[in-house]
Enzyme design. Structure first.
Site, PDB file in Angstrom:
ATOM      1  N   ASP A 319      -9.535 -31.788  -5.884  1.00  0.00           N
ATOM      2  CA  ASP A 319      -9.145 -33.078  -6.450  1.00  0.00           C
ATOM      3  C   ASP A 319     -10.162 -33.523  -7.492  1.00  0.00           C
ATOM      4  OD1 ASP A 319      -7.641 -35.327  -6.819  1.00  0.00           O
ATOM      5  OD2 ASP A 319      -8.022 -36.199  -4.842  1.00  0.00           O
ATOM      6  N   ARG A 323     -11.746 -39.965 -11.618  1.00  0.00           N
ATOM      7  CA  ARG A 323     -11.788 -41.011 -10.573  1.00  0.00           C
ATOM      8  C   ARG A 323     -12.637 -40.575  -9.382  1.00  0.00           C
ATOM      9  NH1 ARG A 323      -7.042 -38.604 -10.819  1.00  0.00           N
ATOM     10  NH2 ARG A 323      -6.618 -37.145  -9.130  1.00  0.00           N
ATOM     11  N   ASN A 324     -12.858 -39.280  -9.253  1.00  0.00           N
ATOM     12  CA  ASN A 324     -13.664 -38.774  -8.141  1.00  0.00           C
ATOM     13  C   ASN A 324     -15.085 -38.383  -8.536  1.00  0.00           C
ATOM     14  OD1 ASN A 324     -12.063 -39.163  -5.935  1.00  0.00           O
ATOM     15  ND2 ASN A 324     -10.943 -37.247  -6.212  1.00  0.00           N
ATOM     16  N   ASP A 337     -15.939 -36.758  -2.841  1.00  0.00           N
ATOM     17  CA  ASP A 337     -14.714 -36.290  -2.191  1.00  0.00           C
ATOM     18  C   ASP A 337     -14.532 -34.775  -2.212  1.00  0.00           C
ATOM     19  OD1 ASP A 337     -14.160 -38.882  -1.654  1.00  0.00           O
ATOM     20  OD2 ASP A 337     -12.491 -39.089  -3.045  1.00  0.00           O
TER      21      ASP A 337
HETATM   22  P1  ADP Z   1      -9.640 -42.345  -5.176  1.00  0.00           P
HETATM   23  O1  ADP Z   1     -10.591 -41.261  -5.428  1.00  0.00           O
HETATM   24  O2  ADP Z   1      -8.339 -41.837  -4.669  1.00  0.00           O
HETATM   25  O3  ADP Z   1      -9.511 -43.305  -6.323  1.00  0.00           O
HETATM   26  P2  ADP Z   1     -11.481 -43.266  -3.149  1.00  0.00           P
HETATM   27  O4  ADP Z   1     -11.009 -43.772  -1.839  1.00  0.00           O
HETATM   28  O5  ADP Z   1     -12.202 -41.972  -3.148  1.00  0.00           O
HETATM   29  O6  ADP Z   1     -10.175 -43.251  -3.990  1.00  0.00           O
HETATM   30  O7  ADP Z   1     -12.397 -44.335  -3.854  1.00  0.00           O
HETATM   31  C1  ADP Z   1     -11.889 -45.541  -4.367  1.00  0.00           C
HETATM   32  C2  ADP Z   1     -12.860 -46.179  -5.338  1.00  0.00           C
HETATM   33  O8  ADP Z   1     -14.006 -46.668  -4.644  1.00  0.00           O
HETATM   34  C3  ADP Z   1     -13.422 -45.221  -6.377  1.00  0.00           C
HETATM   35  O9  ADP Z   1     -12.593 -45.073  -7.480  1.00  0.00           O
HETATM   36  C4  ADP Z   1     -14.762 -45.883  -6.710  1.00  0.00           C
HETATM   37  O10 ADP Z   1     -14.581 -46.855  -7.717  1.00  0.00           O
HETATM   38  C5  ADP Z   1     -15.178 -46.539  -5.425  1.00  0.00           C
HETATM   39  N1  ADP Z   1     -16.166 -45.710  -4.689  1.00  0.00           N
HETATM   40  C6  ADP Z   1     -15.904 -44.702  -3.832  1.00  0.00           C
HETATM   41  N2  ADP Z   1     -17.039 -44.165  -3.313  1.00  0.00           N
HETATM   42  C7  ADP Z   1     -18.066 -44.852  -3.877  1.00  0.00           C
HETATM   43  C8  ADP Z   1     -19.509 -44.761  -3.758  1.00  0.00           C
HETATM   44  N3  ADP Z   1     -20.115 -43.867  -2.979  1.00  0.00           N
HETATM   45  N4  ADP Z   1     -20.256 -45.615  -4.501  1.00  0.00           N
HETATM   46  C9  ADP Z   1     -19.651 -46.522  -5.313  1.00  0.00           C
HETATM   47  N5  ADP Z   1     -18.314 -46.643  -5.465  1.00  0.00           N
HETATM   48  C10 ADP Z   1     -17.510 -45.829  -4.758  1.00  0.00           C
HETATM   49 MG    MG Z   2     -11.960 -40.428  -4.424  1.00  0.00          MG
END
Ligand code: ADP
Ligand code: MG
Length: 479
Positions: A319, A323-324, A337
């Site tokens: 993935d 966004r990741n 992720d």
């Molecule tokens: P997705 O990857 O499907 O968008 P996630 O559940 O992995 O959803 O994460 C959602 C959002 O949370 C991310 O897009 C990011 O903005 C924020 N996020 C996730 N993990 C972190 C982290 N470790 N530190 C700061 N922000 C985070």
């Molecule tokens: Mg993610």
């Protein structure tokens, strides 16, 4: 000081670089400039014995954070040596207050062909120079002057310009490391009770999880990110097994896993918190707007570094997308992720539901669920597109349902606006129909590194000789 690679101090003595106040029971407190003898250097907390000025033991023994220490008699000790810093980190540090024209640092280079890079502030920009090392161990920036060690090189360029009008002055101001850069627990203690975590603010949500900012009220109270896996997507057994594998993966460009809670629902995955959020939002923000090609390539390069590490460890991401990727201080990029999709999203992926990130997924993965590092390479091409376009949506105007047919016909995305042919060529390589023809992340590292800009030296240097694995030497745990 001679070539530090030849001076392996048998004693493994270290000097603290900053003050540190230990808070855990086992931690030592110390001031900058104290001497230590290493007892065990595994993980982020090293067991050390404090020494008196004359080198004899004080009898005090305890844990110290590794990144507060520099090894005696090595280049690590030097105020101008910044270790394995990236180009963007170097730029951000040098442009901070406290530094002026001529402020400089030397960082390790993992790039093909040269050993170190010299970064120098010039007004409000930073210039980078390659430092080569030849067979006899001598260093040079260009072939007109050779130096026996890096100190001599620096002294020379303090009186003679390294580029037009540019002299070295003082070393870049060093930032004290923060506790959150450390993984705080050894692997076998990382299952924690939910009560140790306090969820404060929701950061975002994906399809299978929600992410919160919060606190870990453990050994010390630190800010963390807590991912809650919100419904029955996996069994406790699978969760524990898979996450303990992921915990063993450690690299500066991967988000560090701190702990998990698998007793009770939802499951928690606790990771380091990155201050600037995800790369997609970052690219679209004012700060992203200001990035030039070098800055963008640096981001692309950091992601390749992390993926190269996953490749070596046979971990397929599945993935990979902007966004990741998360962004922290000094624009450090960390892959998030990784490996999670395998055990959390599997069924959804196979059933071809809406959750599949179509536009990032390789055709053979979309059609047959064949996820490999080569399908990750495809996704990397799309991610590179997102980076170079500063956050454009891939395949603008094309609907998910039309995508496979579009690709099957041999169509590929056009280059983003203002993207050079060389960079676009890397994307096209990633989007080869035959997975075997796509580059490995090792190949991609070379391609991306070769795209970065360095200041030209006056003569073209002869092929340099790089000491093998210097970076491992710096941080390798010694038993
Ligand atoms: P997705 O990857 O499907 O968008 P996630 O559940 O992995 O959803 O994460 C959602 C959002 O949370 C991310 O897009 C990011 O903005 C924020 N996020 C996730 N993990 C972190 C982290 N470790 N530190 C700061 N922000 C985070
Ligand atoms: Mg993610």
């Amino acid at each position: 000081m001679g070539d530090y690679m030849d001076m392996m101090p048998p004693s493994h003595r270290f000097i603290s670089q900053f003050d540190f106040k230990g808070s855990g029971r086992q931690e030592l407190s110390f001031k900058a400039g104290e001497r230590f003898q290493a007892v065990d250097r595994t993980g982020d907390w090293w067991m050390m014995e404090k020494l008196k000025a004359d080198g004899s033991s004080t009898g005090e023994k305890g844990l110290v954070p590794y990144n507060y220490m520099a090894e005696e008699g090595t280049v690590e000790e030097q105020p101008w040596f910044f270790g394995d810093l990236t180009r963007t980190e170097a730029v951000n540090l040098l442009l901070k207050g406290g530094n002026t024209t001529g402020s400089f640092l030397i960082r390790g280079s993992d790039k093909q062909g040269f050993t170190y890079a010299l970064s120098v502030r010039s007004e409000n920009t930073v210039k980078h120079f390659k430092i080569f090392q030849d067979e006899d161990g001598e260093y040079h920036v260009n072939t007109s002057s050779y130096f026996e060690d890096l100190n001599k090189l620096i002294e020379y360029y303090k009186v003679k310009t390294v580029a037009k009008g540019l002299l070295l002055t003082t070393p870049c101001v060093k930032d004290e490391p923060t506790g959150t850069e450390l993984s705080l627990l050894p692997v076998d203690e990382w299952e924690r009770p939910q009560e140790e975590f306090e969820l404060t603010q929701k950061l975002g949500s994906g399809n299978f999880s929600q992410v919160y900012e919060g606190y870990w009220l453990g050994k010390i109270k630190i800010k963390v990110a807590i991912k809650t896996i919100n419904y029955d997507v996996t069994t406790q057994e699978t969760f524990v097994r898979e996450t303990s594998f992921l915990k063993t993966l450690r690299h500066r460009n991967l988000v560090s896993l701190y702990a998990v809670c698998s007793v009770g629902k939802p499951f928690y995955i606790v990771t380091e918190l990155l201050s600037k959020g995800d790369l997609l939002k970052f690219l679209r923000s004012n700060e992203g707007e200001k990035l030039n090609v070098d800055g963008l390539l640096d981001i692309a390069g950091q992601i390749v570094d992390g993926m190269q590490y996953l490749e070596v460890n046979n971990c397929v991401h599945r993935d990979l997308a902007a966004r990741n990727i998360l962004i922290g201080k000094n624009n450090i990029c960390k892959i998030a992720d990784f490996g999670l999709a395998r055990f959390i999203k599997d069924e959804t992926y196979i059933s071809q539901s809406k959750e599949v990130p179509y536009k990032w997924t390789a055709p053979e993965a979309l059609a047959y669920g064949r996820y490999t590092l080569k399908s990750d390479a495809w996704s990397y091409g799309v991610l590179l597109y997102e980076i170079m376009s500063k956050g454009m949506n891939p395949y603008p105007g094309l609907h998910n349902s039309e995508l496979l047919r579009y690709l099957k016909k041999g169509n590929r995305m056009e280059a983003p606006p203002n993207c050079s042919d060389k960079i676009y060529k890397v994307m096209l390589d990633c989007w080869q129909e035959n997975p075997l023809k796509r580059p490995t992340f090792d190949d991609l590292k070379t391609s991306i590194d070769n795209l970065a800009n360095y200041e030209p030296s006056e003569d073209s240097p002869k092929p340099p000789n790089k000491p093998k694995g210097w970076m491992n030497k710096l941080r390798k745990p010694v038993k």
